[in-house]
Write a protein that holds these residues in place. Sequence first.
Motif, PDB file in Angstrom:
ATOM      1  N   THR A   1     -20.044  83.070  24.006  1.00 29.02           N
ATOM      2  CA  THR A   1     -19.205  81.910  24.263  1.00 29.02           C
ATOM      3  C   THR A   1     -20.030  80.623  24.312  1.00 29.02           C
ATOM      4  O   THR A   1     -21.260  80.651  24.402  1.00 29.02           O
ATOM      5  CB  THR A   1     -18.467  82.035  25.603  1.00 29.02           C
ATOM      6  OG1 THR A   1     -19.397  81.814  26.677  1.00 29.02           O
ATOM      7  CG2 THR A   1     -17.826  83.406  25.762  1.00 29.02           C
ATOM      8  N   LEU A   2     -19.329  79.506  24.276  1.00 27.87           N
ATOM      9  CA  LEU A   2     -19.986  78.215  24.444  1.00 27.87           C
ATOM     10  C   LEU A   2     -20.578  78.090  25.839  1.00 27.87           C
ATOM     11  O   LEU A   2     -21.742  77.700  26.000  1.00 27.87           O
ATOM     12  CB  LEU A   2     -18.987  77.079  24.195  1.00 27.87           C
ATOM     13  CG  LEU A   2     -19.527  75.659  24.387  1.00 27.87           C
ATOM     14  CD1 LEU A   2     -20.618  75.341  23.373  1.00 27.87           C
ATOM     15  CD2 LEU A   2     -18.384  74.646  24.299  1.00 27.87           C
ATOM     16  N   GLN A   3     -19.795  78.433  26.846  1.00 30.60           N
ATOM     17  CA  GLN A   3     -20.273  78.212  28.218  1.00 30.60           C
ATOM     18  C   GLN A   3     -21.512  79.036  28.545  1.00 30.60           C
ATOM     19  O   GLN A   3     -22.398  78.570  29.266  1.00 30.60           O
ATOM     20  CB  GLN A   3     -19.168  78.477  29.245  1.00 30.60           C
ATOM     21  CG  GLN A   3     -18.648  79.911  29.338  1.00 30.60           C
ATOM     22  CD  GLN A   3     -17.401  80.104  28.517  1.00 30.60           C
ATOM     23  OE1 GLN A   3     -17.164  79.377  27.548  1.00 30.60           O
ATOM     24  NE2 GLN A   3     -16.577  81.086  28.869  1.00 30.60           N
ATOM     25  N   HIS A   4     -21.616  80.246  27.990  1.00 25.90           N
ATOM     26  CA  HIS A   4     -22.781  81.064  28.314  1.00 25.90           C
ATOM     27  C   HIS A   4     -24.048  80.602  27.596  1.00 25.90           C
ATOM     28  O   HIS A   4     -25.143  81.033  27.950  1.00 25.90           O
ATOM     29  CB  HIS A   4     -22.486  82.534  28.019  1.00 25.90           C
ATOM     30  CG  HIS A   4     -21.494  83.129  28.972  1.00 25.90           C
ATOM     31  ND1 HIS A   4     -20.277  83.618  28.557  1.00 25.90           N
ATOM     32  CD2 HIS A   4     -21.525  83.271  30.319  1.00 25.90           C
ATOM     33  CE1 HIS A   4     -19.611  84.060  29.610  1.00 25.90           C
ATOM     34  NE2 HIS A   4     -20.333  83.865  30.692  1.00 25.90           N
ATOM     35  N   LEU A   5     -23.892  79.733  26.585  1.00 20.68           N
ATOM     36  CA  LEU A   5     -25.060  79.102  25.966  1.00 20.68           C
ATOM     37  C   LEU A   5     -25.541  77.898  26.770  1.00 20.68           C
ATOM     38  O   LEU A   5     -26.642  77.400  26.536  1.00 20.68           O
ATOM     39  CB  LEU A   5     -24.728  78.639  24.543  1.00 20.68           C
ATOM     40  CG  LEU A   5     -24.325  79.711  23.540  1.00 20.68           C
ATOM     41  CD1 LEU A   5     -23.966  79.057  22.203  1.00 20.68           C
ATOM     42  CD2 LEU A   5     -25.429  80.745  23.355  1.00 20.68           C
ATOM     43  N   LEU A   6     -24.718  77.442  27.722  1.00 16.85           N
ATOM     44  CA  LEU A   6     -24.986  76.175  28.389  1.00 16.85           C
ATOM     45  C   LEU A   6     -25.214  76.276  29.894  1.00 16.85           C
ATOM     46  O   LEU A   6     -25.971  75.481  30.455  1.00 16.85           O
ATOM     47  CB  LEU A   6     -23.815  75.210  28.153  1.00 16.85           C
ATOM     48  CG  LEU A   6     -23.562  74.784  26.701  1.00 16.85           C
ATOM     49  CD1 LEU A   6     -22.216  74.068  26.603  1.00 16.85           C
ATOM     50  CD2 LEU A   6     -24.681  73.883  26.209  1.00 16.85           C
ATOM     51  N   ILE A   7     -24.555  77.215  30.551  1.00 14.62           N
ATOM     52  CA  ILE A   7     -24.576  77.214  32.009  1.00 14.62           C
ATOM     53  C   ILE A   7     -25.178  78.492  32.571  1.00 14.62           C
ATOM     54  O   ILE A   7     -25.313  79.506  31.875  1.00 14.62           O
ATOM     55  CB  ILE A   7     -23.164  77.012  32.594  1.00 14.62           C
ATOM     56  CG1 ILE A   7     -22.282  78.243  32.317  1.00 14.62           C
ATOM     57  CG2 ILE A   7     -22.529  75.735  32.044  1.00 14.62           C
ATOM     58  CD1 ILE A   7     -20.935  78.217  33.021  1.00 14.62           C
ATOM     59  N   THR A   8     -25.522  78.418  33.849  1.00 12.96           N
ATOM     60  CA  THR A   8     -25.926  79.589  34.628  1.00 12.96           C
ATOM     61  C   THR A   8     -25.018  79.666  35.850  1.00 12.96           C
ATOM     62  O   THR A   8     -24.173  78.783  36.081  1.00 12.96           O
ATOM     63  CB  THR A   8     -27.386  79.490  35.091  1.00 12.96           C
ATOM     64  OG1 THR A   8     -27.498  78.431  36.065  1.00 12.96           O
ATOM     65  CG2 THR A   8     -28.321  79.233  33.919  1.00 12.96           C
ATOM     66  N   LEU A   9     -25.213  80.690  36.652  1.00  9.65           N
ATOM     67  CA  LEU A   9     -24.417  80.830  37.870  1.00  9.65           C
ATOM     68  C   LEU A   9     -24.603  79.622  38.785  1.00  9.65           C
ATOM     69  O   LEU A   9     -23.693  79.248  39.530  1.00  9.65           O
ATOM     70  CB  LEU A   9     -24.800  82.116  38.605  1.00  9.65           C
ATOM     71  CG  LEU A   9     -24.016  82.438  39.875  1.00  9.65           C
ATOM     72  CD1 LEU A   9     -22.514  82.540  39.586  1.00  9.65           C
ATOM     73  CD2 LEU A   9     -24.527  83.716  40.515  1.00  9.65           C
ATOM     74  N   ASP A  10     -25.744  78.981  38.698  1.00 13.10           N
ATOM     75  CA  ASP A  10     -26.007  77.812  39.530  1.00 13.10           C
ATOM     76  C   ASP A  10     -25.011  76.686  39.228  1.00 13.10           C
ATOM     77  O   ASP A  10     -24.621  75.937  40.124  1.00 13.10           O
ATOM     78  CB  ASP A  10     -27.433  77.323  39.296  1.00 13.10           C
ATOM     79  CG  ASP A  10     -27.991  76.568  40.489  1.00 13.10           C
ATOM     80  OD1 ASP A  10     -27.790  77.041  41.620  1.00 13.10           O
ATOM     81  OD2 ASP A  10     -28.614  75.522  40.287  1.00 13.10           O
ATOM     82  N   ASP A  11     -24.603  76.562  37.973  1.00 11.45           N
ATOM     83  CA  ASP A  11     -23.629  75.535  37.615  1.00 11.45           C
ATOM     84  C   ASP A  11     -22.252  75.847  38.175  1.00 11.45           C
ATOM     85  O   ASP A  11     -21.446  74.943  38.416  1.00 11.45           O
ATOM     86  CB  ASP A  11     -23.535  75.406  36.088  1.00 11.45           C
ATOM     87  CG  ASP A  11     -24.838  74.943  35.466  1.00 11.45           C
ATOM     88  OD1 ASP A  11     -25.205  73.780  35.681  1.00 11.45           O
ATOM     89  OD2 ASP A  11     -25.487  75.763  34.787  1.00 11.45           O
ATOM     90  N   VAL A  12     -21.967  77.117  38.375  1.00 13.43           N
ATOM     91  CA  VAL A  12     -20.667  77.536  38.883  1.00 13.43           C
ATOM     92  C   VAL A  12     -20.611  77.418  40.399  1.00 13.43           C
ATOM     93  O   VAL A  12     -19.647  76.879  40.965  1.00 13.43           O
ATOM     94  CB  VAL A  12     -20.356  78.985  38.467  1.00 13.43           C
ATOM     95  CG1 VAL A  12     -18.958  79.402  38.946  1.00 13.43           C
ATOM     96  CG2 VAL A  12     -20.479  79.157  36.967  1.00 13.43           C
ATOM     97  N   ALA A  13     -21.654  77.908  41.062  1.00  8.74           N
ATOM     98  CA  ALA A  13     -21.585  78.032  42.523  1.00  8.74           C
ATOM     99  C   ALA A  13     -22.844  77.580  43.240  1.00  8.74           C
ATOM    100  O   ALA A  13     -22.975  77.805  44.434  1.00  8.74           O
ATOM    101  CB  ALA A  13     -21.296  79.489  42.884  1.00  8.74           C
ATOM    102  N   GLY A  14     -23.760  76.901  42.550  1.00  2.00           N
ATOM    103  CA  GLY A  14     -25.003  76.497  43.198  1.00  2.00           C
ATOM    104  C   GLY A  14     -24.843  75.327  44.143  1.00  2.00           C
ATOM    105  O   GLY A  14     -25.615  75.164  45.091  1.00  2.00           O
TER     106      GLY A  14
END
Length: 334
Positions: free
Chosen positions: A184-197
């Motif tokens: 996906t696009l998001q998995h090329l760009l983000i980590t868990l830190d972007d979601v809940a860090g």
Amino acid sequence: MILNSPLDMHLHLRDGEMLGQVGKLSAESFSGAVIMPNLVPPVDRLDMVHDYRGRIESAIGDHVFDPFMTLFFREYSMEELEAAKPHIIGIKLYPAGATTNSEAGVKAIDAAEPTIRRMEELGIPLLIHGETHGFVMDREKEFLEIYRHLATTFPKLRITMEHITTADAVKLLDEYENLFATVTLQHLLITLDDVAGGMLNPHLFCKPIAKRPEDRAALLDAALKAHPKLMFGSDSAPHPRHKKECCGCAAGVFTAPIALQVLADLFTKNGCAENLQAFISDNAQRIYGVTPPAKKVKLVQRPFDVPATYGDVDPVVPMYAGETIAWSIESIDA
């Protein structure tokens, strides 16, 4: 930059009013997409495939777009599979309860193997949401053993590991000839830190959940190099804003309206613009043996202001909502 017949090899269009809101956003810029079957009830009969395709075609209007239909995995007879084969691109297997609307999914892989054997005989691809019910960060890694089992037990079966999120899954691509993957696009760009860090960002919450920086790096490296067994699959998954910004947040990131623009920026910044065509279309055409409708999408380095929401009935919040991204779609020729 010109992209020829861009394809989204993993897309949720939903149904009803939501389909009416989001269908055109993919059909406008993409030439085709693999349509996920996890509706309520799931699309698990050929007549349901035909009916759903009809609703999609009505929703997208005059846009040139081929919906590649799938069936929801259940036990199928050889007669059912033979009848369905000309009308589907594959069958999607969900472990029961693994993600949105997957309660009717598979509870045990061994029980699914008679149908998988028939699929192998007929040359029908198997698409898999590859997660166990273990600790959330380990679910994909734990499922890799099931991929290994299936790849060796059914060597002539084409298996797509959907929306891979880990460095281990990238490595697995090279171990078996019959394994392929979408990312996906998001998995090329983000980590868990972007979601809940920091403050929780519900609009970046999806399943499989984003992983570690080293996982993102491995996925991005494979995509930028246009790994021949890797395809773009947005897993764009719209949910009404009120179902994302709430207790019990729904899983899914809505990227359909901005995917091509962000990918153009990502590949250009990394000096790999020449590889985007393979990642966005050519690999998928070769792997699945499809010939999508002709469509030329011209992208330019011009700022695009991403709307805060899309749709009037049940507004959906896109990735980068309210932000300005660096690339825009200048023209579409179909």
